[in-house]
Design a protein around this motif. Sequence first.
Motif: not given
Length: 281
Positions: A144-150, A172-181
């Motif tokens: 997320l901090m790298n603004s990648e894999i979204y 979609h901030p998919t980094q956050i989705y995965e991190a929460l999971c």
Amino acid sequence: MLNFVYWNADPILFSLGPISVRWYGLMFAIGFTIGYWLVAKMFRHEGAPEKWLGTLLMYIVIATIVGSRLGHVFFYEWGYYSQHPAEIFKIWEGGLASHGGTIANIIALFLFSWLVSKKPASWVFDKIVIAIALVGGLIRLGNLMNSEIYGGPTDLPWGFVFLRNGETLPAHPTQIYEALCYFALFGLLMWMYWKKNAEERPWLITGVFFIGIFLPRFLIEYVKNVQVQSEYEMIARYGMNLGQMLSIPFILIGIILVIRALTQPRKHLTFPNRFADEKKA
């Protein structure tokens, strides 16, 4: 009017001359530090030798870095790297694949079991995967901090506009989705180990880990942007991308391990809550 998040985080936390500390590297370091402490606590709980910890850490660090890099090289961009082999070593430029890291860690943990602990492989797997779930969540925050894999465009109110990449539409901030999971999985595995003595059912924690990591990954891939151009043809042909196809075997392995663990008798263990080295001393 929807209030989207306009994201323009600097991937570099701070610099000292030519040396830069990046958020991604910091998340990696924090994850390994906390993970080491957690595994040490479990080793102490079960009376395992403290001297194994350093060796295990070395196995995991090497497997994670080398496996993740080679996973990206061979699974995603072999066409490029086969023509530019020197680029494989430029890991600081990005390009890590979690599936490659997983495969390398599986090999490393089996080697550790055969060469060091002399215990069933399940003994170390059911501990280390708890820490890996935490590390996985922290690494996604680094992404997320790298603004990648979204992900792709969305009109949901929590959509992120990744300004650093020149985006103008929320995604979609998919980094956050995965991190929460992954953080939720970490909490579940900790509860299983410390409150339910799940380590008395070999492979149960590992099986839940594989399902809890790769099933969300499989589903989130549907809203994630394609990482390399070659995946478009794969999606058109199979209806899923490479990340999803690589996730399916791990999900199936997880289901098999859970069923196996729950159909075997529970092994009643004693927990001395001290390192074996201390006991000998």
